[in-house]
Design a protein around this motif. Sequence first.
Motif, PDB file in Angstrom:
ATOM      1  N   GLU A 172       0.746  -1.043  -0.088  1.00  0.00           N
ATOM      2  CA  GLU A 172       0.003   0.680   0.047  1.00  0.00           C
ATOM      3  C   GLU A 172       1.170   1.207   0.284  1.00  0.00           C
ATOM      4  O   GLU A 172       2.081   1.128   0.004  1.00  0.00           O
ATOM      5  N   ILE A 173      -0.021   2.223  -0.620  1.00  0.00           N
ATOM      6  CA  ILE A 173       1.068   3.652  -0.285  1.00  0.00           C
ATOM      7  C   ILE A 173       0.403   4.553   0.915  1.00  0.00           C
ATOM      8  O   ILE A 173      -1.130   4.616   1.163  1.00  0.00           O
ATOM      9  N   PRO A 174       0.787   4.628   2.077  1.00  0.00           N
ATOM     10  CA  PRO A 174       2.217   4.319   2.686  1.00  0.00           C
ATOM     11  C   PRO A 174       2.334   3.131   3.029  1.00  0.00           C
ATOM     12  O   PRO A 174       1.089   2.669   3.157  1.00  0.00           O
ATOM     13  N   PRO A 175       3.310   2.450   2.983  1.00  0.00           N
ATOM     14  CA  PRO A 175       3.471   0.742   3.241  1.00  0.00           C
ATOM     15  C   PRO A 175       3.381   0.819   4.507  1.00  0.00           C
ATOM     16  O   PRO A 175       3.267   1.310   5.355  1.00  0.00           O
ATOM     17  N   LYS A 176       2.447  -0.533   5.054  1.00  0.00           N
ATOM     18  CA  LYS A 176       1.794  -0.970   5.973  1.00  0.00           C
ATOM     19  C   LYS A 176       2.364  -2.015   6.678  1.00  0.00           C
ATOM     20  O   LYS A 176       2.519  -3.376   5.433  1.00  0.00           O
ATOM     21  N   VAL A 177       3.146  -2.537   7.852  1.00  0.00           N
ATOM     22  CA  VAL A 177       3.817  -3.731   8.082  1.00  0.00           C
ATOM     23  C   VAL A 177       2.899  -3.734   9.368  1.00  0.00           C
ATOM     24  O   VAL A 177       2.769  -3.016  10.233  1.00  0.00           O
ATOM     25  N   GLU A 178       2.793  -5.445   9.357  1.00  0.00           N
ATOM     26  CA  GLU A 178       2.188  -5.537  11.354  1.00  0.00           C
ATOM     27  C   GLU A 178       3.030  -6.686  11.517  1.00  0.00           C
ATOM     28  O   GLU A 178       3.421  -8.029  10.312  1.00  0.00           O
ATOM     29  N   TYR A 179       3.434  -6.992  13.098  1.00  0.00           N
ATOM     30  CA  TYR A 179       4.057  -8.250  13.040  1.00  0.00           C
ATOM     31  C   TYR A 179       3.221  -8.779  14.131  1.00  0.00           C
ATOM     32  O   TYR A 179       1.895  -8.826  14.812  1.00  0.00           O
ATOM     33  N   THR A 180       3.415  -9.537  14.186  1.00  0.00           N
ATOM     34  CA  THR A 180       2.444 -11.039  15.186  1.00  0.00           C
ATOM     35  C   THR A 180       4.025 -11.846  15.331  1.00  0.00           C
ATOM     36  O   THR A 180       4.635 -12.222  15.450  1.00  0.00           O
ATOM     37  N   LEU A 181       3.189 -12.697  16.535  1.00  0.00           N
ATOM     38  CA  LEU A 181       4.046 -13.594  16.829  1.00  0.00           C
ATOM     39  C   LEU A 181       4.007 -15.331  16.036  1.00  0.00           C
ATOM     40  O   LEU A 181       2.603 -15.635  16.270  1.00  0.00           O
ATOM     41  N   THR A 182       5.095 -15.950  16.578  1.00  0.00           N
ATOM     42  CA  THR A 182       4.990 -17.003  16.005  1.00  0.00           C
ATOM     43  C   THR A 182       4.266 -17.576  16.870  1.00  0.00           C
ATOM     44  O   THR A 182       4.426 -17.620  18.074  1.00  0.00           O
ATOM     45  N   GLU A 183       4.372 -19.182  16.865  1.00  0.00           N
ATOM     46  CA  GLU A 183       3.547 -20.363  17.536  1.00  0.00           C
ATOM     47  C   GLU A 183       5.137 -20.241  18.695  1.00  0.00           C
ATOM     48  O   GLU A 183       4.466 -20.379  19.597  1.00  0.00           O
ATOM     49  N   LEU A 184       6.381 -20.554  18.228  1.00  0.00           N
ATOM     50  CA  LEU A 184       6.852 -20.613  19.066  1.00  0.00           C
ATOM     51  C   LEU A 184       6.937 -19.029  20.300  1.00  0.00           C
ATOM     52  O   LEU A 184       7.007 -19.276  21.007  1.00  0.00           O
ATOM     53  N   ALA A 185       6.451 -18.385  19.750  1.00  0.00           N
ATOM     54  CA  ALA A 185       6.561 -16.896  20.927  1.00  0.00           C
ATOM     55  C   ALA A 185       5.564 -16.658  21.898  1.00  0.00           C
ATOM     56  O   ALA A 185       5.353 -17.009  22.822  1.00  0.00           O
ATOM     57  N   GLU A 186       4.501 -17.591  20.931  1.00  0.00           N
ATOM     58  CA  GLU A 186       3.271 -17.790  21.418  1.00  0.00           C
ATOM     59  C   GLU A 186       3.462 -18.726  22.611  1.00  0.00           C
ATOM     60  O   GLU A 186       2.521 -18.664  24.232  1.00  0.00           O
ATOM     61  N   SER A 187       4.741 -19.957  22.450  1.00  0.00           N
ATOM     62  CA  SER A 187       4.685 -20.622  23.962  1.00  0.00           C
ATOM     63  C   SER A 187       5.012 -20.168  24.722  1.00  0.00           C
ATOM     64  O   SER A 187       5.636 -20.813  25.374  1.00  0.00           O
ATOM     65  N   PHE A 188       6.022 -19.111  24.566  1.00  0.00           N
ATOM     66  CA  PHE A 188       5.935 -18.006  26.033  1.00  0.00           C
ATOM     67  C   PHE A 188       5.656 -17.311  26.697  1.00  0.00           C
ATOM     68  O   PHE A 188       6.536 -16.183  27.843  1.00  0.00           O
ATOM     69  N   VAL A 189       4.406 -17.301  25.990  1.00  0.00           N
ATOM     70  CA  VAL A 189       4.152 -16.169  26.395  1.00  0.00           C
ATOM     71  C   VAL A 189       3.326 -16.042  28.083  1.00  0.00           C
ATOM     72  O   VAL A 189       3.699 -15.237  28.891  1.00  0.00           O
ATOM     73  N   PRO A 190       2.760 -17.506  28.436  1.00  0.00           N
ATOM     74  CA  PRO A 190       3.026 -17.691  29.779  1.00  0.00           C
ATOM     75  C   PRO A 190       3.814 -17.859  30.854  1.00  0.00           C
ATOM     76  O   PRO A 190       3.265 -17.648  31.927  1.00  0.00           O
ATOM     77  N   ILE A 191       5.071 -17.705  30.345  1.00  0.00           N
ATOM     78  CA  ILE A 191       6.454 -17.615  31.343  1.00  0.00           C
ATOM     79  C   ILE A 191       6.669 -16.282  30.774  1.00  0.00           C
ATOM     80  O   ILE A 191       6.663 -15.520  32.009  1.00  0.00           O
ATOM     81  N   LEU A 192       5.677 -15.158  30.106  1.00  0.00           N
ATOM     82  CA  LEU A 192       5.952 -13.670  30.526  1.00  0.00           C
ATOM     83  C   LEU A 192       4.904 -12.948  31.201  1.00  0.00           C
ATOM     84  O   LEU A 192       5.470 -12.031  31.760  1.00  0.00           O
ATOM     85  N   GLU A 193       3.786 -14.058  31.325  1.00  0.00           N
ATOM     86  CA  GLU A 193       3.069 -13.727  31.822  1.00  0.00           C
ATOM     87  C   GLU A 193       3.211 -13.678  33.366  1.00  0.00           C
ATOM     88  O   GLU A 193       2.968 -13.489  34.677  1.00  0.00           O
ATOM     89  N   GLN A 194       4.144 -15.058  33.887  1.00  0.00           N
ATOM     90  CA  GLN A 194       4.927 -15.150  35.294  1.00  0.00           C
ATOM     91  C   GLN A 194       5.204 -14.382  35.899  1.00  0.00           C
ATOM     92  O   GLN A 194       6.508 -13.814  36.948  1.00  0.00           O
ATOM     93  N   MET A 195       6.274 -13.893  34.581  1.00  0.00           N
ATOM     94  CA  MET A 195       7.796 -12.878  34.417  1.00  0.00           C
ATOM     95  C   MET A 195       6.735 -11.932  35.076  1.00  0.00           C
ATOM     96  O   MET A 195       7.284 -10.994  36.376  1.00  0.00           O
ATOM     97  N   LYS A 196       6.058 -11.139  35.210  1.00  0.00           N
ATOM     98  CA  LYS A 196       5.030 -10.228  35.190  1.00  0.00           C
ATOM     99  C   LYS A 196       3.980 -10.659  36.370  1.00  0.00           C
ATOM    100  O   LYS A 196       5.051  -9.315  37.200  1.00  0.00           O
ATOM    101  N   GLU A 197       3.730 -10.998  36.972  1.00  0.00           N
ATOM    102  CA  GLU A 197       3.131 -11.532  38.361  1.00  0.00           C
ATOM    103  C   GLU A 197       4.723 -11.746  39.046  1.00  0.00           C
ATOM    104  O   GLU A 197       4.312 -10.745  39.962  1.00  0.00           O
ATOM    105  N   TRP A 198       5.336 -12.620  38.948  1.00  0.00           N
ATOM    106  CA  TRP A 198       6.370 -12.057  40.355  1.00  0.00           C
ATOM    107  C   TRP A 198       7.316 -10.626  40.145  1.00  0.00           C
ATOM    108  O   TRP A 198       7.050 -10.339  41.598  1.00  0.00           O
ATOM    109  N   SER A 199       7.532  -9.776  38.581  1.00  0.00           N
ATOM    110  CA  SER A 199       7.865  -8.583  38.791  1.00  0.00           C
ATOM    111  C   SER A 199       6.957  -7.689  40.205  1.00  0.00           C
ATOM    112  O   SER A 199       6.708  -6.770  40.701  1.00  0.00           O
TER     113      SER A 199
END
Length: 114
Positions: A82-109
Amino acid sequence: MTDNKFSRSQSLMASCVPMTTLQSILGGKWKILIVWYIAVYKVQRFGELQRRIGDEITKSTLTKQLRELENDGWINRRIYQEIPPKVEYTLTELAESFVPILEQMKEWSETHLM
């Protein structure tokens, strides 16, 4: 074979290899936040990420860390012709599997650092 100080230290070092690998992937100053915001909002554009992280991150640093995460298989980048160019970022399955660990890190902090 007897268990000695040298053999014990080698096995301890070997057990740290997975953590070293993870640290090399997520060790950038902003990478955990980038993954977190994409996880929370599911899809993020460059400008959205930059606004969410704040003025402390430069465009070049955000670009570099996004590219590294993409090369490491943690995020997908979708470019719209498109003009202007549009770029979107999403998580891969690998990163999605890490999300519960991120949530635990947030809770711990929140419990121990706030």
